[in-house]
Scaffold this motif. Structure first.
Motif, PDB file in Angstrom:
ATOM      1  N   UNK A 173      40.481   9.761 -17.629  1.00  0.00           N
ATOM      2  CA  UNK A 173      40.378   8.838 -16.493  1.00  0.00           C
ATOM      3  C   UNK A 173      40.614   9.580 -15.183  1.00  0.00           C
ATOM      4  N   UNK A 174      41.638  10.432 -15.155  1.00  0.00           N
ATOM      5  CA  UNK A 174      41.921  11.200 -13.937  1.00  0.00           C
ATOM      6  C   UNK A 174      40.740  12.108 -13.595  1.00  0.00           C
ATOM      7  N   UNK A 175      40.184  12.788 -14.579  1.00  0.00           N
ATOM      8  CA  UNK A 175      39.035  13.671 -14.338  1.00  0.00           C
ATOM      9  C   UNK A 175      37.853  12.875 -13.788  1.00  0.00           C
ATOM     10  N   UNK A 176      37.605  11.715 -14.363  1.00  0.00           N
ATOM     11  CA  UNK A 176      36.509  10.860 -13.891  1.00  0.00           C
ATOM     12  C   UNK A 176      36.753  10.395 -12.462  1.00  0.00           C
ATOM     13  N   UNK A 177      37.977   9.987 -12.159  1.00  0.00           N
ATOM     14  CA  UNK A 177      38.301   9.539 -10.806  1.00  0.00           C
ATOM     15  C   UNK A 177      38.157  10.670  -9.794  1.00  0.00           C
ATOM     16  N   UNK A 178      38.590  11.862 -10.154  1.00  0.00           N
ATOM     17  CA  UNK A 178      38.445  12.997  -9.249  1.00  0.00           C
ATOM     18  C   UNK A 178      36.976  13.333  -9.013  1.00  0.00           C
ATOM     19  N   UNK A 179      36.184  13.334 -10.080  1.00  0.00           N
ATOM     20  CA  UNK A 179      34.735  13.603  -9.911  1.00  0.00           C
ATOM     21  C   UNK A 179      34.096  12.574  -8.994  1.00  0.00           C
ATOM     22  N   UNK A 180      34.463  11.298  -9.166  1.00  0.00           N
ATOM     23  CA  UNK A 180      33.896  10.239  -8.327  1.00  0.00           C
ATOM     24  C   UNK A 180      34.333  10.404  -6.873  1.00  0.00           C
ATOM     25  N   UNK A 181      35.598  10.734  -6.665  1.00  0.00           N
ATOM     26  CA  UNK A 181      36.094  10.935  -5.304  1.00  0.00           C
ATOM     27  C   UNK A 181      35.412  12.131  -4.651  1.00  0.00           C
TER      28      UNK A 181
ATOM     29  N   UNK B  96      32.392  13.157  -5.328  1.00  0.00           N
ATOM     30  CA  UNK B  96      31.037  12.694  -5.030  1.00  0.00           C
ATOM     31  C   UNK B  96      31.034  11.839  -3.765  1.00  0.00           C
ATOM     32  N   UNK B  97      32.001  10.937  -3.661  1.00  0.00           N
ATOM     33  CA  UNK B  97      32.093  10.058  -2.488  1.00  0.00           C
ATOM     34  C   UNK B  97      32.288  10.850  -1.202  1.00  0.00           C
ATOM     35  N   UNK B  98      32.979  11.975  -1.296  1.00  0.00           N
ATOM     36  CA  UNK B  98      33.247  12.810  -0.119  1.00  0.00           C
ATOM     37  C   UNK B  98      32.266  13.966   0.018  1.00  0.00           C
TER      38      UNK B  98
END
Length: 98
Positions: free
Chosen positions: A36-44, A46-48
């Motif tokens: 979950x942490x890895x997925x959230x970091x990848x998404x963040x 991407x967002x930035x």
């Protein structure tokens, strides 16, 4: 249309019961959290619009280390490294005992 019949499976217990019985509950839970942490970091990232190179540079680490942070299966990542990664993407890391 054929009517579906459901069997009573309540005697099987819960997923937690199964994981406890096999002695793998803690390992499975930790892997899920890391995923979950890895997925959230990848998404963040991407967002930035952060590339791996830019993220690694802002974390003052190597791309290889960042790849371990972003790899859901890599368990050997320190809380300090996760916290630095979270900070770079404008987030925080929360750890608590339950």
């Amino acid at each position: 249309m054929t009517e579906m019949k459901f069997r009573d499976l309540s005697h099987l217990g819960t997923l937690d019961d199964f994981l406890d019985e096999d002695g793998i509950r803690e390992e499975v839970t930790l892997r899920a959290i890391k995923s979950v942490i890895a997925l959230q970091l990848r998404q963040a990232m991407k967002d930035r619009n952060l590339t791996l190179s830019a993220m690694a540079a802002e974390m003052d680490t190597s791309r290889a280390q960042l790849n371990r942070v972003l790899d859901p299966d890599a368990a050997n990542v320190t809380l300090e490294t996760l916290s630095r990664a979270a900070k770079v993407v404008g987030r925080g890391l929360k750890v608590e005992l339950v």
